[in-house]
Design a protein around this motif. Structure first.
Motif, mmCIF file in Angstrom:
data_model
loop_
_atom_site.group_PDB
_atom_site.id
_atom_site.type_symbol
_atom_site.label_atom_id
_atom_site.label_comp_id
_atom_site.label_asym_id
_atom_site.label_seq_id
_atom_site.Cartn_x
_atom_site.Cartn_y
_atom_site.Cartn_z
ATOM 1 N N ARG A 101 -1.572 11.109 -1.472
ATOM 2 C CA ARG A 101 -0.238 10.349 -1.316
ATOM 3 C C ARG A 101 1.003 10.939 -0.890
ATOM 4 O O ARG A 101 2.006 10.414 -0.631
ATOM 5 C CB ARG A 101 -0.132 9.866 -2.998
ATOM 6 C CG ARG A 101 -0.885 8.994 -3.497
ATOM 7 C CD ARG A 101 -0.718 8.703 -4.879
ATOM 8 N NE ARG A 101 0.661 9.001 -5.634
ATOM 9 C CZ ARG A 101 1.084 9.537 -6.783
ATOM 10 N NH1 ARG A 101 -0.037 9.896 -7.498
ATOM 11 N NH2 ARG A 101 2.314 9.731 -6.829
ATOM 12 N N ILE A 102 0.540 12.217 -0.406
ATOM 13 C CA ILE A 102 1.691 12.810 0.352
ATOM 14 C C ILE A 102 2.129 12.117 1.629
ATOM 15 O O ILE A 102 1.474 11.332 2.170
ATOM 16 C CB ILE A 102 1.316 14.207 1.049
ATOM 17 C CG1 ILE A 102 1.099 15.146 -0.171
ATOM 18 C CG2 ILE A 102 2.174 14.855 1.913
ATOM 19 C CD1 ILE A 102 0.651 16.531 0.191
ATOM 20 N N LYS A 103 3.571 11.894 1.818
ATOM 21 C CA LYS A 103 4.247 11.109 2.793
ATOM 22 C C LYS A 103 4.630 12.098 3.875
ATOM 23 O O LYS A 103 5.460 13.016 3.736
ATOM 24 C CB LYS A 103 5.446 10.300 2.296
ATOM 25 C CG LYS A 103 5.055 9.316 1.269
ATOM 26 C CD LYS A 103 6.117 8.275 1.315
ATOM 27 C CE LYS A 103 5.797 7.059 0.410
ATOM 28 N NZ LYS A 103 5.412 7.314 -1.050
ATOM 29 N N PRO A 104 3.845 12.123 5.047
ATOM 30 C CA PRO A 104 4.065 12.976 6.103
ATOM 31 C C PRO A 104 5.480 13.194 6.383
ATOM 32 O O PRO A 104 5.852 14.219 6.788
ATOM 33 C CB PRO A 104 3.164 12.544 7.291
ATOM 34 C CG PRO A 104 2.222 11.864 6.696
ATOM 35 C CD PRO A 104 2.788 10.981 5.719
ATOM 36 N N VAL A 105 6.289 12.037 6.774
ATOM 37 C CA VAL A 105 7.408 12.165 7.385
ATOM 38 C C VAL A 105 8.617 13.059 6.145
ATOM 39 O O VAL A 105 9.069 13.918 6.464
ATOM 40 C CB VAL A 105 8.301 10.878 7.437
ATOM 41 C CG1 VAL A 105 9.569 10.934 7.882
ATOM 42 C CG2 VAL A 105 7.352 10.143 8.609
ATOM 43 N N PRO A 120 11.133 8.310 -0.270
ATOM 44 C CA PRO A 120 12.034 7.826 -1.358
ATOM 45 C C PRO A 120 13.384 8.250 -0.926
ATOM 46 O O PRO A 120 13.583 9.453 -0.852
ATOM 47 C CB PRO A 120 11.216 8.279 -2.536
ATOM 48 C CG PRO A 120 9.824 8.891 -2.205
ATOM 49 C CD PRO A 120 10.001 9.231 -0.724
ATOM 50 N N THR A 121 14.192 7.288 -1.177
ATOM 51 C CA THR A 121 15.789 7.605 -1.078
ATOM 52 C C THR A 121 16.243 7.598 -2.644
ATOM 53 O O THR A 121 15.969 6.968 -3.526
ATOM 54 C CB THR A 121 16.400 6.748 -0.368
ATOM 55 O OG1 THR A 121 16.461 5.327 -0.746
ATOM 56 C CG2 THR A 121 15.860 6.609 1.093
ATOM 57 N N VAL A 122 17.667 7.941 -2.786
ATOM 58 C CA VAL A 122 18.376 7.959 -3.914
ATOM 59 C C VAL A 122 18.477 6.643 -4.445
ATOM 60 O O VAL A 122 18.372 6.279 -5.468
ATOM 61 C CB VAL A 122 19.438 8.832 -3.826
ATOM 62 C CG1 VAL A 122 20.724 8.260 -5.028
ATOM 63 C CG2 VAL A 122 19.553 9.966 -3.509
ATOM 64 N N PHE A 164 7.252 16.636 -1.155
ATOM 65 C CA PHE A 164 6.335 16.004 -0.541
ATOM 66 C C PHE A 164 6.245 14.555 -0.478
ATOM 67 O O PHE A 164 5.181 13.812 0.009
ATOM 68 C CB PHE A 164 4.912 16.514 -1.022
ATOM 69 C CG PHE A 164 4.722 18.125 -0.779
ATOM 70 C CD1 PHE A 164 5.320 18.538 0.425
ATOM 71 C CD2 PHE A 164 3.944 18.890 -1.649
ATOM 72 C CE1 PHE A 164 5.087 19.903 0.423
ATOM 73 C CE2 PHE A 164 3.812 20.130 -1.671
ATOM 74 C CZ PHE A 164 4.557 20.871 -0.382
ATOM 75 N N GLY A 165 7.353 13.713 -0.966
ATOM 76 C CA GLY A 165 7.173 12.478 -0.955
ATOM 77 C C GLY A 165 6.534 11.754 -1.951
ATOM 78 O O GLY A 165 6.335 10.570 -2.061
ATOM 79 N N ILE A 166 6.033 12.556 -3.024
ATOM 80 C CA ILE A 166 5.011 11.842 -3.932
ATOM 81 C C ILE A 166 5.818 11.524 -5.086
ATOM 82 O O ILE A 166 5.341 10.370 -5.836
ATOM 83 C CB ILE A 166 4.181 13.057 -4.507
ATOM 84 C CG1 ILE A 166 3.296 13.509 -3.331
ATOM 85 C CG2 ILE A 166 2.979 12.398 -5.307
ATOM 86 C CD1 ILE A 166 2.534 14.935 -3.562
#
Lengths: 585, 585
Positions: free
Chosen positions: A192-196, A260-262, A172-174
């Motif tokens: 804080r969930i990132k929709p994308v 968030p990316t690696v 969920f991008g958290i």
């Protein structure tokens, strides 16, 4: 061919060639390697590499380590295993269960204080390698038997649940979830969930599930070549990861990243590094390394056997300890994390047609190219995509049904599996595994401490002697025949002694006791002394102790002692019938 | 008589009487108690009490506790055991090995910080009692089997050596030795030797050795009544202690004492005390209590069995846990130290003619009188005399010869005993015992993980099937008969699978594999799954797996699973012969 080379190895005078083959099983297949083998291995190697890249990065993330640690662990370690391992198809590299054990070990406060997690992961890999090698030197590989199959299922189920929980936040991008059962914390998380990220994550999971089975079925329906089907369906993870990265980079605006990316992955092959001398850290990580080594070995052997048995090949457990130990040492020297044979990857490798470890050498080569030339691409990989890869890969390891099913066959095995699972979830990964091992050992000892013993009588007019409780048999007031159905050891000597005394007390006319040792292959010192005590106490009551049907190896050992002399006038009868003929009249 | 009452206990419908007897074995002998029994018990009780007084004081000193703690432990605990125990002659009270374990537990720095050692000893006794009772509730008494006989011998030898070392200082009037291997310290010690104490000490040792065997032989030579001989020879310790006290008090001048004495002993019976709530101390002492409980139980049961077997009486292990647990709780409530059955005391009690626990009730009564009326006498007892008593009592427990002798019968048992001894001396008492238990378990598992398996063939024209390596037998290229001589469990499933695969690989024409389960009484879940895997992998090579001679209980369990269905077209043959008839042709 295989049979022949194995017979060479086990013949009395090994040739230099057979010795070399035993040390480096790669020579076993290299000698007769064909061009057709290579084309099979090439395809399998490419397909496995397609899976290995996203898995390497994902399991490094799962272990709380930078992406390159997982990639490095996928280059030299599988190549070393290819040289030394006896499995032709095992795919060695980062694996999920070991990854969560690494995460657990590295996140302990006293370990965090020791600094750089990458160094700590390398130490862990070095220790795992040393432990496996030592097990090999002392030929103690069988000690992993401590981990019974039910405990292993309970453990992997529990560990997989922990992994799934740890990845939900990333999906969920958290980021990392650490709420426990705190409701406020969960509410805060929702904010804080990132929709994308969440959208990509969920779509990735759906895509991967589709790639897993429905797609292969569909493709097979269309009469597409089986290897191609495997190649397409197993490219799911790489596809999901790359498409995710592409979308995210297109959506990214001046306002910052959408998920968030690696992050940056250094280009180039790993350096050889031997900067591992941190005595404190070594000591602190040792317990975790023991458990990782055990699990790495157990899992690898289990998977290796599955494919080897299908092809009538042989896995040599002790050589596997050397191979896996060396692979882990290789990981430690090249900035990698502890490695093992991965279940899904090995099955992919096998079903893609791998004939020999050449496939894994090719896969390792592809990984090396990847870290040399494609690290730019990896930087944009989304953590949400990796979480999706992990979740879909790990879900089948949770097997509540299997644990419940154990109940019907063996209650104690079911309890051991269930308590291991609960232990992993509540006490911690290593503690849960330790608990499971302890339960297995205790219940094993408890069971062997109550062996099956029967008072037997003669089935009329035959040479058969059967349990008096189950059959209608002849008995004699002055002769007692007792059959013990287990080896005599410290674990059951007291029980057996007690049982015999109880039977003796109930027979006032008793003159002879005959112990039938047909099922006894071994008598240890404690049991031998118990037999001597039994003889002495029976003698004080003018009852004579005899033995019957003593096996050759047992007799060989008894002859070395004074027991047989002490036994006089008691005798050792070859067959029970002889004892009855002489004593019953 | 005994047989009858036991049969009551074990009959299907227990009467109230038999239930009462099971709970309180005292009723077992009370009902038929005769006047002649009482006169035997009276003499034995007095003789045992004569031994119990100096032992109680000496073992309290050994444990680092005031004399009264040992005396109190010799009053209520044996009385409670008399009520609940199944042994007629076991003498419960302070014992030497437990005493040194108590000393080791109480001298740990974190325990000393917890204050009064007497309270700590009571907590230890309470914990020992609770542990033994819990073992009884869960019927886990058989778990003490962990301690094999060689480990026990190694442990008692090591503990006895530690005890002897600890008492040497007292023998010479120096006090506790704590020099280790420091030469200067020893020189200093030599300076502090008290000549009077040393002289009394050495004379006491010589006297005790003379009393032990030479005196009894001499008296028997003079045709003196056997019981009287026992009485005289066993009064040695009391005599030595009292004479020593007398001499020392006569020699004492205004310049001070010539040798350290026990010091003031409070007169009167112990108070019931329940002031034991120190949570921290309980937790800190728990590991030590576990080991003390194990050793107390193992030693007591071993001794109880010796005398019970001679008289054809029965020891009920679970009831012994209750009796010893209650005795230790009684010790805790009356200011005593942990108790167990003492070997030498029990043998004295038995050979003095004790018929029932009445003897120990009488001995306990005498001890009660002693603390009521004779504490003044005890005050002057010399520590050097007590050291002599301990040294002579403990010396026979050091058995290097027994340990060496184990080698010839079983190397691993010898190694376990030797390492336990060395562990006790170098690592500590509990650590040494723990090491011994660990070695026993590991070597047991290692051994059962390599069961005896044989490829068998037919002895010409018979129904006998024997190992192809040992006998000249008929075999068939397409039929493989394998006999497994052990239960199939997690411990050996992998080994067996591996063994079979190896044999299969070497037989290219193979069509049928028959596993002969004549010695298999049990198959656990791990082994069942291994059998399923074996079936599957053989099937992929068009080899059919069969079973033969499966025992009733094993078959009952297999029927509940899907294994037998999966096995098709493989069959389960009742006898190996039937399998051969059908498959060999």
């Amino acid at each position: 061919m295989i049979g022949l080379s194995l017979m060479n190895v086990s013949s009395n005078k090994p040739t230099i060639g057979s010795r070399l083959t035993a040390l480096f099983p790669i020579f076993d297949w290299m000698r007769d390697y064909q061009r057709t083998d290579f084309s099979s291995d090439l395809i399998a190697g490419i397909i496995t590499a397609i899976l290995l890249v996203p898995q390497g990065i994902a399991y490094a993330m799962l272990a709380g380590l930078p992406a390159e640690v997982g990639l490095y662990a996928s280059i030299l370690p599988p190549a070393i295993y290819a040289l030394l391992g006896t499995s032709r198809t095992l795919s060695v590299g980062p694996v999920s269960i070991a990854a969560i054990m690494i995460a657990s070990a590295l996140s302990a406060p006293e370990i965090i204080d020791q600094g750089d997690p990458v160094t700590n992961a390398m130490i862990l890999a070095a220790e795992t390698g040393v432990i496996l090698s030592l097990l090999s030197v002392f030929r103690m590989g069988t000690l992993v038997n401590f981990i019974s199959h039910p405990v292993l299922v309970g453990f992997t189920s529990g560990a997989a649940l922990l992994i799934m929980y740890s990845q939900l936040g990333h999906l969920f991008g958290i980021g990392k979830l650490s709420c426990g059962l705190n409701v406020d914390c969960f509410e805060d998380m929702f904010q804080r969930i990132k929709p994308v990220a969440m959208t990509i994550g969920i779509l990735s999971v759906v895509t991967l599930i589709f790639f897993n089975k429905p797609l292969s079925r569909l493709l097979k329906h269309c009469n597409i070549n089986a290897v191609l089907v495997t190649a397409i369906s197993k490219s799911g993870p790489l596809l999901v990861v790359l498409v995710g990265a592409l979308i995210a980079s297109k959506l990214a605006t001046g306002n910052g990243i959408v998920a968030p990316t690696v992050g940056s992955v250094p280009a180039g092959l790993p350096n050889f590094s031997i900067d591992l001398i941190y005595a404190d850290t070594w000591q602190l990580l040792l317990p975790a390394a023991v458990f990782i080594a055990l699990i790495a070995y157990v899992e690898s052997i289990a998977i290796a056997k599955v494919t080897a048995n299908i092809k009538r090949q042989r896995i040599e457990p002790n050589q596997e300890l050397i191979a896996l130990g060396s692979a882990n040492l290789a990981a430690a020297l090249t900035g990698g994390m502890p490695v093992a044979g991965g279940f899904s990857r090995t099955m992919v490798n096998f079903s893609a047609g791998a004939v020999t470890q050449m496939a894994m050498l090719i896969a390792a080569g592809i990984l090396a190219c990847a870290v040399l030339f494609f690290t730019d691409v990896f930087e944009n990989i989304l953590k949400t995509s990796l979480a999706a890869v992990i979740l879909v890969a790990i879900a089948p390891l949770v097997k509540p049904y299997a644990i419940v099913k154990y109940w019907s066959y063996d209650h104690s095995d079911c309890v051991a599996a269930a308590l291991t699972l609960v232990g992993v979830l509540t006490l911690g990964i290593e503690q849960g595994l330790g608990l499971g091992i302890a339960i297995t050992l205790l219940s094993y000892l408890w069971r062997t401490s109550r062996p099956h013993i029967a008072v037997v009588g003669e089935v009329a007019n035959t040479e058969h002697y059967r349990n008096i409780k189950r059959h209608d048999v002849t008995t004699w007031p002055h002769l007692l025949l007792i059959r013990v159905d287990e080896n005599l050891t410290f674990a059951n000597a007291g029980y057996i002694e007690n049982y015999i005394h109880y039977e003796v007390i109930q027979r006032p006319e008793l003159r002879h006791v005959v112990l039938i040792f047909a099922s006894v292959s071994y008598i240890d010192t404690t049991a031998l002394e118990a037999l001597e005590n039994l003889h002495t106490s029976l003698a004080t009551n003018t009852i004579i102790l005899h033995l019957a049907e003593v096996k050759g190896p047992v007799m060989d050992k008894l002859i070395q002692t004074s027991f047989l002399k002490k036994l006089t006038p008691g005798k050792v009868f070859f067959r029970t019938r002889e004892a009855v003929t002489e004593l019953a009249s």
